[in-house]
Scaffold this motif. Sequence first.
Motif, PDB file in Angstrom:
ATOM      1  N   VAL A   1      19.200  18.762  -9.016  1.00 36.27           N
ATOM      2  CA  VAL A   1      19.367  20.160  -8.594  1.00 36.27           C
ATOM      3  C   VAL A   1      19.029  20.240  -7.111  1.00 36.27           C
ATOM      4  O   VAL A   1      17.892  19.952  -6.713  1.00 36.27           O
ATOM      5  N   GLY A   2      20.018  20.624  -6.298  1.00 35.12           N
ATOM      6  CA  GLY A   2      19.840  20.646  -4.846  1.00 35.12           C
ATOM      7  C   GLY A   2      20.493  19.400  -4.270  1.00 35.12           C
ATOM      8  O   GLY A   2      20.063  18.284  -4.555  1.00 35.12           O
ATOM      9  N   ALA A   3      21.568  19.617  -3.481  1.00 31.17           N
ATOM     10  CA  ALA A   3      22.340  18.468  -2.962  1.00 31.17           C
ATOM     11  C   ALA A   3      22.152  18.319  -1.458  1.00 31.17           C
ATOM     12  O   ALA A   3      23.049  17.882  -0.751  1.00 31.17           O
TER      13      ALA A   3
ATOM     14  N   GLY B   1      18.346  15.449  -2.299  1.00 29.11           N
ATOM     15  CA  GLY B   1      19.155  15.389  -3.519  1.00 29.11           C
ATOM     16  C   GLY B   1      20.293  14.383  -3.382  1.00 29.11           C
ATOM     17  O   GLY B   1      20.567  13.591  -4.298  1.00 29.11           O
TER      18      GLY B   1
ATOM     19  N   PHE C   1      24.016  19.454  -8.884  1.00 28.78           N
ATOM     20  CA  PHE C   1      24.224  20.907  -8.806  1.00 28.78           C
ATOM     21  C   PHE C   1      23.566  21.484  -7.562  1.00 28.78           C
ATOM     22  O   PHE C   1      22.456  21.109  -7.200  1.00 28.78           O
TER      23      PHE C   1
ATOM     24  N   THR D   1      23.506  25.566  -5.490  1.00 31.97           N
ATOM     25  CA  THR D   1      24.036  26.938  -5.485  1.00 31.97           C
ATOM     26  C   THR D   1      25.127  27.074  -4.414  1.00 31.97           C
ATOM     27  O   THR D   1      25.958  27.972  -4.492  1.00 31.97           O
ATOM     28  N   ASP D   2      25.095  26.168  -3.424  1.00 30.79           N
ATOM     29  CA  ASP D   2      26.126  26.174  -2.389  1.00 30.79           C
ATOM     30  C   ASP D   2      27.095  25.017  -2.676  1.00 30.79           C
ATOM     31  O   ASP D   2      26.746  23.854  -2.469  1.00 30.79           O
TER      32      ASP D   2
ATOM     33  N   ALA E   1      27.497  22.272  -0.258  1.00 30.89           N
ATOM     34  CA  ALA E   1      26.390  21.304  -0.157  1.00 30.89           C
ATOM     35  C   ALA E   1      26.659  20.096  -1.054  1.00 30.89           C
ATOM     36  O   ALA E   1      26.297  18.966  -0.708  1.00 30.89           O
TER      37      ALA E   1
ATOM     38  N   ALA F   1      15.506  19.080  -6.278  1.00 29.90           N
ATOM     39  CA  ALA F   1      15.281  18.871  -4.835  1.00 29.90           C
ATOM     40  C   ALA F   1      15.832  20.062  -4.064  1.00 29.90           C
ATOM     41  O   ALA F   1      16.617  19.911  -3.129  1.00 29.90           O
TER      42      ALA F   1
ATOM     43  N   ILE G   1      15.057  23.742  -1.843  1.00 25.72           N
ATOM     44  CA  ILE G   1      14.156  23.980  -0.722  1.00 25.72           C
ATOM     45  C   ILE G   1      12.700  24.173  -1.198  1.00 25.72           C
ATOM     46  O   ILE G   1      12.469  24.524  -2.343  1.00 25.72           O
ATOM     47  N   GLU G   2      11.770  23.956  -0.257  1.00 26.72           N
ATOM     48  CA  GLU G   2      10.341  23.967  -0.600  1.00 26.72           C
ATOM     49  C   GLU G   2       9.839  25.417  -0.759  1.00 26.72           C
ATOM     50  O   GLU G   2       9.156  25.958   0.123  1.00 26.72           O
TER      51      GLU G   2
ATOM     52  N   ILE H   1      11.525  29.821  -5.821  1.00 24.90           N
ATOM     53  CA  ILE H   1      12.830  29.257  -6.210  1.00 24.90           C
ATOM     54  C   ILE H   1      12.627  28.119  -7.218  1.00 24.90           C
ATOM     55  O   ILE H   1      13.331  28.021  -8.226  1.00 24.90           O
TER      56      ILE H   1
ATOM     57  N   THR I   1       9.033  18.091  -4.894  1.00 20.41           N
ATOM     58  CA  THR I   1       8.235  18.813  -3.897  1.00 20.41           C
ATOM     59  C   THR I   1       7.334  17.880  -3.091  1.00 20.41           C
ATOM     60  O   THR I   1       6.791  16.917  -3.626  1.00 20.41           O
ATOM     61  N   SER I   2       7.157  18.204  -1.798  1.00 20.68           N
ATOM     62  CA  SER I   2       6.265  17.405  -0.953  1.00 20.68           C
ATOM     63  C   SER I   2       4.829  17.856  -1.134  1.00 20.68           C
ATOM     64  O   SER I   2       3.909  17.088  -0.860  1.00 20.68           O
TER      65      SER I   2
ATOM     66  N   HIS J   1       7.848  12.547  -6.046  1.00 23.04           N
ATOM     67  CA  HIS J   1       8.000  12.767  -4.608  1.00 23.04           C
ATOM     68  C   HIS J   1       8.600  11.518  -3.968  1.00 23.04           C
ATOM     69  O   HIS J   1       7.903  10.534  -3.751  1.00 23.04           O
TER      70      HIS J   1
ATOM     71  N   SER K   1      11.885  10.151   2.571  1.00 23.91           N
ATOM     72  CA  SER K   1      13.149  10.190   3.312  1.00 23.91           C
ATOM     73  C   SER K   1      13.204   9.065   4.353  1.00 23.91           C
ATOM     74  O   SER K   1      12.205   8.861   5.054  1.00 23.91           O
TER      75      SER K   1
HETATM   76  N1  LIG Z   1      13.315  16.266   3.960  1.00 23.28           N
HETATM   77  C1  LIG Z   1      12.315  15.415   3.708  1.00 23.28           C
HETATM   78  O1  LIG Z   1      11.955  14.550   4.523  1.00 23.28           O
HETATM   79  C2  LIG Z   1      11.608  15.488   2.379  1.00 23.28           C
HETATM   80  C3  LIG Z   1      10.824  14.396   1.949  1.00 23.28           C
HETATM   81  C4  LIG Z   1      10.211  14.454   0.685  1.00 23.28           C
HETATM   82  C5  LIG Z   1      10.356  15.597  -0.095  1.00 23.28           C
HETATM   83  N2  LIG Z   1      11.085  16.655   0.369  1.00 23.28           N
HETATM   84  C6  LIG Z   1      11.213  17.819  -0.523  1.00 23.28           C
HETATM   85  O2  LIG Z   1      12.484  17.754  -1.170  1.00 23.28           O
HETATM   86  C7  LIG Z   1      12.988  19.082  -1.395  1.00 23.28           C
HETATM   87  C8  LIG Z   1      14.351  19.201  -0.767  1.00 23.28           C
HETATM   88  O3  LIG Z   1      14.273  18.939   0.613  1.00 23.28           O
HETATM   89  P1  LIG Z   1      15.571  18.646   1.499  1.00 23.28           P
HETATM   90  O4  LIG Z   1      15.076  18.172   2.806  1.00 23.28           O
HETATM   91  O5  LIG Z   1      16.561  17.858   0.718  1.00 23.28           O
HETATM   92  O6  LIG Z   1      16.139  20.144   1.652  1.00 23.28           O
HETATM   93  P2  LIG Z   1      17.595  20.607   2.124  1.00 23.28           P
HETATM   94  O7  LIG Z   1      17.398  21.921   2.789  1.00 23.28           O
HETATM   95  O8  LIG Z   1      18.319  19.516   2.842  1.00 23.28           O
HETATM   96  O9  LIG Z   1      18.386  20.848   0.728  1.00 23.28           O
HETATM   97  C9  LIG Z   1      18.010  21.826  -0.192  1.00 23.28           C
HETATM   98  C10 LIG Z   1      19.241  22.205  -0.996  1.00 23.28           C
HETATM   99  O10 LIG Z   1      18.832  23.048  -2.082  1.00 23.28           O
HETATM  100  C11 LIG Z   1      19.864  23.975  -2.296  1.00 23.28           C
HETATM  101  N3  LIG Z   1      19.340  25.090  -3.093  1.00 23.28           N
HETATM  102  C12 LIG Z   1      18.549  26.122  -2.696  1.00 23.28           C
HETATM  103  N4  LIG Z   1      18.237  26.903  -3.758  1.00 23.28           N
HETATM  104  C13 LIG Z   1      18.829  26.335  -4.850  1.00 23.28           C
HETATM  105  C14 LIG Z   1      18.852  26.649  -6.231  1.00 23.28           C
HETATM  106  N5  LIG Z   1      18.210  27.725  -6.722  1.00 23.28           N
HETATM  107  N6  LIG Z   1      19.553  25.849  -7.069  1.00 23.28           N
HETATM  108  C15 LIG Z   1      20.218  24.751  -6.588  1.00 23.28           C
HETATM  109  N7  LIG Z   1      20.225  24.404  -5.281  1.00 23.28           N
HETATM  110  C16 LIG Z   1      19.532  25.187  -4.427  1.00 23.28           C
HETATM  111  C17 LIG Z   1      20.336  24.356  -0.901  1.00 23.28           C
HETATM  112  O11 LIG Z   1      21.651  24.930  -0.939  1.00 23.28           O
HETATM  113  C18 LIG Z   1      20.289  22.987  -0.207  1.00 23.28           C
HETATM  114  O12 LIG Z   1      21.554  22.330  -0.291  1.00 23.28           O
HETATM  115  C19 LIG Z   1      11.915  20.031  -0.837  1.00 23.28           C
HETATM  116  O13 LIG Z   1      11.051  20.409  -1.872  1.00 23.28           O
HETATM  117  C20 LIG Z   1      11.199  19.167   0.192  1.00 23.28           C
HETATM  118  O14 LIG Z   1       9.864  19.587   0.423  1.00 23.28           O
HETATM  119  C21 LIG Z   1      11.734  16.624   1.558  1.00 23.28           C
END
Ligand SMILES: NC(=O)c1ccc[n+]([C@@H]2O[C@H](COP(=O)([O-])OP(=O)(O)OC[C@H]3O[C@@H](n4cnc5c(N)ncnc54)[C@H](O)[C@@H]3O)[C@@H](O)[C@H]2O)c1
Length: 302
Positions: free
Chosen positions: A24-26, A30, A47, A49-50, A53, A104, A106-107, A111, A133-134, A155, A158
């Motif tokens: 969930v979250g691409a 994701g 999956f 929502t966008d 994505a 995966a 947003i943090e 949500i 989640t981080s 966790h 990246s």
């Molecule tokens: N970026 C990093 O370095 C990193 C490292 C470890 C953990 N994380 C954690 O991983 C998670 C994702 O981070 P990211 O960097 O991939 O974020 P991102 O912003 O690149 O992607 C998040 C995606 O979630 C989607 N989204 C939002 N609400 C949604 C919903 N209700 N259902 C489905 N999709 C939804 C958005 O459209 C977006 O495509 C966060 O919790 C973040 O803290 C990030």
Amino acid sequence: MSTETLPPAGGAKALLRFSEIGIVGAGLMGAGIAQVAAAAGLQVRLFDTDPAAVARGKDQAAKGLQRLVDKGRLDQDGLESAMGRIVAAADLSEVASAGAVIEAVIESLDIKQKVFSTLSAEADDSTVLASNTSAISISEIAGSSSRPEQIIGMHFFSPVPAMPLCEVIRGYRTSDKTLEAALSLAADLGKQSIVVNRDDSGFVTSRLMTVLMHEAVRLVEQGIASAEDIDKACVLGFGHKIGPLATADLTGVDVAYRAGRAIYEGTGDPGYRSPQLLRRMVAAGYLGRKSGQGFYDYEGAK
Ligand SMILES: NC(=O)c1ccc[n+]([C@@H]2O[C@H](COP(=O)([O-])OP(=O)(O)OC[C@H]3O[C@@H](n4cnc5c(N)ncnc54)[C@H](O)[C@@H]3O)[C@@H](O)[C@H]2O)c1
């Protein structure tokens, strides 16, 4: 030595505990998880929502797999069959029917709670429901769900295809069975795990990183050494890939500051109090690479 995790030779499907995963979250994470899962031989339901994505996420995965082909670590058939295993899911119920789901999005606690509430209603008794989640408490994420014993933190780091660690975090009500299944899932994805027994703020990795980074900032603040020399000490003396101040610039000085504050507030431990210099840099807009200046000057390099 490259730390890139490789797909098992020939897909090695028979050795996998899971045959299918929902994501969930691409976004960045994701898509990275989708890439390693598909390369390991799992079917992936992705999956977001966008819908755009999902397309971007598949593109990111394809590019990551192409890099493996370029390095001679995967053949073209392997790339195509891995990409064929990643399919877009129409909604959360399609995702929940996989044996394991990794969230995966947003943090945001709000949500994530909504996602897990829906997943819990749709999943069956053995589905692993994991959050990437981080820092957010797994117990809080699971708070409004009907299956808190099946919810756990996984966790990943990246970039997911390159980083071998998965920090597996138990919530207050996570069952032993879920922990054991999550560890198997991480292994299926080619990752090595550490187990965090309590989902206190910052888990293990963010607490360690915060202590090192805060101390590095204090050393700069007190004029004890330059940012370059502090980072050099960590790289050459401790074998780190990059130093803590260069890491803060890369992550965002504001992001690092907020992460430290969240741990300080969550634990109440004064040892995590942010150095004044960090607060002042954020206020001044010295946010690291993204603003052109942080502990290092990136504008001169343009
Ligand atoms: N970026 C990093 O370095 C990193 C490292 C470890 C953990 N994380 C954690 O991983 C998670 C994702 O981070 P990211 O960097 O991939 O974020 P991102 O912003 O690149 O992607 C998040 C995606 O979630 C989607 N989204 C939002 N609400 C949604 C919903 N209700 N259902 C489905 N999709 C939804 C958005 O459209 C977006 O495509 C966060 O919790 C973040 O803290 C990030």
